[in-house]
Design a protein around this motif. Structure first.
Motif, PDB file in Angstrom:
ATOM      1  N   PRO A   1       0.697  -2.135  17.256  1.00 54.38           N
ATOM      2  CA  PRO A   1       1.346  -0.864  16.921  1.00 54.38           C
ATOM      3  C   PRO A   1       2.855  -0.893  17.110  1.00 54.38           C
ATOM      4  O   PRO A   1       3.392  -1.730  17.837  1.00 54.38           O
ATOM      5  CB  PRO A   1       0.723   0.128  17.906  1.00 54.38           C
ATOM      6  CG  PRO A   1      -0.515  -0.514  18.401  1.00 54.38           C
ATOM      7  CD  PRO A   1      -0.278  -1.988  18.338  1.00 54.38           C
ATOM      8  N   ILE A   2       3.512   0.051  16.449  1.00 51.57           N
ATOM      9  CA  ILE A   2       4.937   0.269  16.693  1.00 51.57           C
ATOM     10  C   ILE A   2       5.075   1.603  17.417  1.00 51.57           C
ATOM     11  O   ILE A   2       4.221   2.484  17.297  1.00 51.57           O
ATOM     12  CB  ILE A   2       5.774   0.225  15.392  1.00 51.57           C
ATOM     13  CG1 ILE A   2       5.348   1.301  14.392  1.00 51.57           C
ATOM     14  CG2 ILE A   2       5.707  -1.158  14.770  1.00 51.57           C
ATOM     15  CD1 ILE A   2       6.243   1.379  13.163  1.00 51.57           C
ATOM     16  N   ASP A   3       6.140   1.738  18.166  1.00 54.25           N
ATOM     17  CA  ASP A   3       6.321   2.947  18.961  1.00 54.25           C
ATOM     18  C   ASP A   3       6.817   4.102  18.085  1.00 54.25           C
ATOM     19  O   ASP A   3       7.255   3.890  16.949  1.00 54.25           O
ATOM     20  CB  ASP A   3       7.241   2.691  20.151  1.00 54.25           C
ATOM     21  CG  ASP A   3       8.669   2.332  19.765  1.00 54.25           C
ATOM     22  OD1 ASP A   3       9.210   2.891  18.779  1.00 54.25           O
ATOM     23  OD2 ASP A   3       9.269   1.515  20.468  1.00 54.25           O
ATOM     24  N   PRO A   4       6.741   5.335  18.601  1.00 61.01           N
ATOM     25  CA  PRO A   4       7.141   6.505  17.805  1.00 61.01           C
ATOM     26  C   PRO A   4       8.583   6.444  17.305  1.00 61.01           C
ATOM     27  O   PRO A   4       8.865   6.869  16.186  1.00 61.01           O
ATOM     28  CB  PRO A   4       6.940   7.681  18.767  1.00 61.01           C
ATOM     29  CG  PRO A   4       5.886   7.210  19.714  1.00 61.01           C
ATOM     30  CD  PRO A   4       6.135   5.731  19.875  1.00 61.01           C
ATOM     31  N   LYS A   5       9.482   5.887  18.106  1.00 59.26           N
ATOM     32  CA  LYS A   5      10.886   5.789  17.677  1.00 59.26           C
ATOM     33  C   LYS A   5      11.017   4.888  16.449  1.00 59.26           C
ATOM     34  O   LYS A   5      11.706   5.223  15.483  1.00 59.26           O
ATOM     35  CB  LYS A   5      11.744   5.271  18.833  1.00 59.26           C
ATOM     36  CG  LYS A   5      13.212   5.228  18.535  1.00 59.26           C
ATOM     37  CD  LYS A   5      14.007   4.760  19.742  1.00 59.26           C
ATOM     38  CE  LYS A   5      15.487   4.673  19.405  1.00 59.26           C
ATOM     39  NZ  LYS A   5      16.287   4.231  20.549  1.00 59.26           N
ATOM     40  N   GLU A   6      10.352   3.753  16.483  1.00 59.40           N
ATOM     41  CA  GLU A   6      10.395   2.825  15.344  1.00 59.40           C
ATOM     42  C   GLU A   6       9.705   3.431  14.125  1.00 59.40           C
ATOM     43  O   GLU A   6      10.157   3.272  12.992  1.00 59.40           O
ATOM     44  CB  GLU A   6       9.749   1.497  15.734  1.00 59.40           C
ATOM     45  CG  GLU A   6       9.949   0.401  14.716  1.00 59.40           C
ATOM     46  CD  GLU A   6       9.382  -0.936  15.175  1.00 59.40           C
ATOM     47  OE1 GLU A   6       9.281  -1.837  14.311  1.00 59.40           O
ATOM     48  OE2 GLU A   6       9.039  -1.099  16.357  1.00 59.40           O
TER      49      GLU A   6
ATOM     50  N   PHE B   1      10.036   6.051   8.780  1.00 57.25           N
ATOM     51  CA  PHE B   1       9.807   7.268   7.998  1.00 57.25           C
ATOM     52  C   PHE B   1      11.118   7.751   7.371  1.00 57.25           C
ATOM     53  O   PHE B   1      11.182   8.030   6.168  1.00 57.25           O
ATOM     54  CB  PHE B   1       9.213   8.349   8.919  1.00 57.25           C
ATOM     55  CG  PHE B   1       8.864   9.632   8.239  1.00 57.25           C
ATOM     56  CD1 PHE B   1       7.614   9.810   7.669  1.00 57.25           C
ATOM     57  CD2 PHE B   1       9.771  10.674   8.176  1.00 57.25           C
ATOM     58  CE1 PHE B   1       7.276  11.003   7.042  1.00 57.25           C
ATOM     59  CE2 PHE B   1       9.449  11.861   7.553  1.00 57.25           C
ATOM     60  CZ  PHE B   1       8.191  12.023   6.991  1.00 57.25           C
ATOM     61  N   ASP B   2      12.164   7.837   8.180  1.00 58.37           N
ATOM     62  CA  ASP B   2      13.465   8.301   7.684  1.00 58.37           C
ATOM     63  C   ASP B   2      14.040   7.336   6.647  1.00 58.37           C
ATOM     64  O   ASP B   2      14.652   7.759   5.657  1.00 58.37           O
ATOM     65  CB  ASP B   2      14.442   8.496   8.843  1.00 58.37           C
ATOM     66  CG  ASP B   2      14.035   9.635   9.762  1.00 58.37           C
ATOM     67  OD1 ASP B   2      13.284  10.540   9.322  1.00 58.37           O
ATOM     68  OD2 ASP B   2      14.448   9.620  10.944  1.00 58.37           O
TER      69      ASP B   2
ATOM     70  N   HIS C   1       0.763   4.263  12.522  1.00 57.04           N
ATOM     71  CA  HIS C   1       1.476   3.120  13.103  1.00 57.04           C
ATOM     72  C   HIS C   1       1.123   2.867  14.563  1.00 57.04           C
ATOM     73  O   HIS C   1       1.417   1.796  15.092  1.00 57.04           O
ATOM     74  CB  HIS C   1       2.989   3.307  12.951  1.00 57.04           C
ATOM     75  CG  HIS C   1       3.446   3.082  11.554  1.00 57.04           C
ATOM     76  ND1 HIS C   1       3.941   4.079  10.766  1.00 57.04           N
ATOM     77  CD2 HIS C   1       3.440   1.964  10.789  1.00 57.04           C
ATOM     78  CE1 HIS C   1       4.250   3.588   9.581  1.00 57.04           C
ATOM     79  NE2 HIS C   1       3.943   2.310   9.570  1.00 57.04           N
ATOM     80  N   ALA C   2       0.501   3.831  15.215  1.00 57.31           N
ATOM     81  CA  ALA C   2       0.066   3.670  16.604  1.00 57.31           C
ATOM     82  C   ALA C   2      -1.335   3.070  16.696  1.00 57.31           C
ATOM     83  O   ALA C   2      -1.779   2.702  17.784  1.00 57.31           O
ATOM     84  CB  ALA C   2       0.095   5.023  17.318  1.00 57.31           C
ATOM     85  N   ASP C   3      -2.015   2.940  15.569  1.00 58.76           N
ATOM     86  CA  ASP C   3      -3.387   2.429  15.548  1.00 58.76           C
ATOM     87  C   ASP C   3      -3.365   0.897  15.572  1.00 58.76           C
ATOM     88  O   ASP C   3      -2.885   0.259  14.630  1.00 58.76           O
ATOM     89  CB  ASP C   3      -4.089   2.930  14.289  1.00 58.76           C
ATOM     90  CG  ASP C   3      -5.557   2.547  14.237  1.00 58.76           C
ATOM     91  OD1 ASP C   3      -5.948   1.493  14.782  1.00 58.76           O
ATOM     92  OD2 ASP C   3      -6.329   3.294  13.617  1.00 58.76           O
TER      93      ASP C   3
END
Length: 176
Positions: free
Chosen positions: A36-41, A46-47, A24-26
């Motif tokens: 990209p979306i940030d790690p929190k999103e 994922f959850d 998702h960061a690519d």
């Protein structure tokens, strides 16, 4: 687990979280979503996919090659949001890491996920949508023999500004 000729579709485990976030960061992978979306999103998504299996009995599957390397995801989710332009619906989707593009993995995995969802959940229809410039996904939709439904196309405003246009395809449960 679903095994196909080249792939394994598996339930989500913590071992997938970092690779999921990296995908998702690519910016190349996420070009159809305006970047990209940030790690929190990514963690929230994922959850949500993990909870989908527990709460709905259907969700995205993690795609692995036969060696267990993460290649992306595919599967059917149950969108319950009545405010979505298409209302509540089942949606098939996929996203793969760049080094998995061009091998037919999206088609192979999505076909297996469709067959599974139809057999287990029995939805009357399953939709999918993509942006007009995402020709790779449109080619997968064609190979899956999904029906283009232009009267159901929609536009949504992005929280970050701008709009996203969704071109809609449909899979009838009896077709799979």
């Amino acid at each position: 687990m679903i095994k196909t000729r080249n792939l394994r579709l598996v339930l989500w485990g913590e071992q997938h979280r970092a690779a999921f976030a990296a995908m998702h960061a690519d910016p190349v992978v996420m070009a159809d979503q305006n970047g990209p979306i940030d790690p929190k999103e990514s963690d929230a998504k994922f959850d949500r996919y993990r909870r989908g299996w527990i709460e709905e009995g259907v969700s995205r599957w993690a795609i692995e090659n036969r060696d267990g390397s993460f290649l992306g995801y595919t599967g059917v989710v149950h969108r319950l949001d009545e405010a979505h332009p298409l209302g509540a619906h089942f949606e098939i989707g996929w996203r793969l890491v760049v080094n998995a593009w061009g091998y037919g993995y999206a088609t192979e995995s999505a076909q297996a996920a469709l067959l599974d969802a139809v057999a287990r959940v029995r939805p009357s229809e399953i939709l999918t949508y993509t942006s007009p410039d995402n020709l790779r996904s449109q080619a997968v939709m064609s190979r899956l023999k999904l029906r283009r439904m232009p009267k159901r196309d929609f536009v949504v405003e992005k929280a970050s500004g701008g709009v996203w246009q969704g071109l809609v395809w449909q899979a009838h449960a009896g077709d799979q």
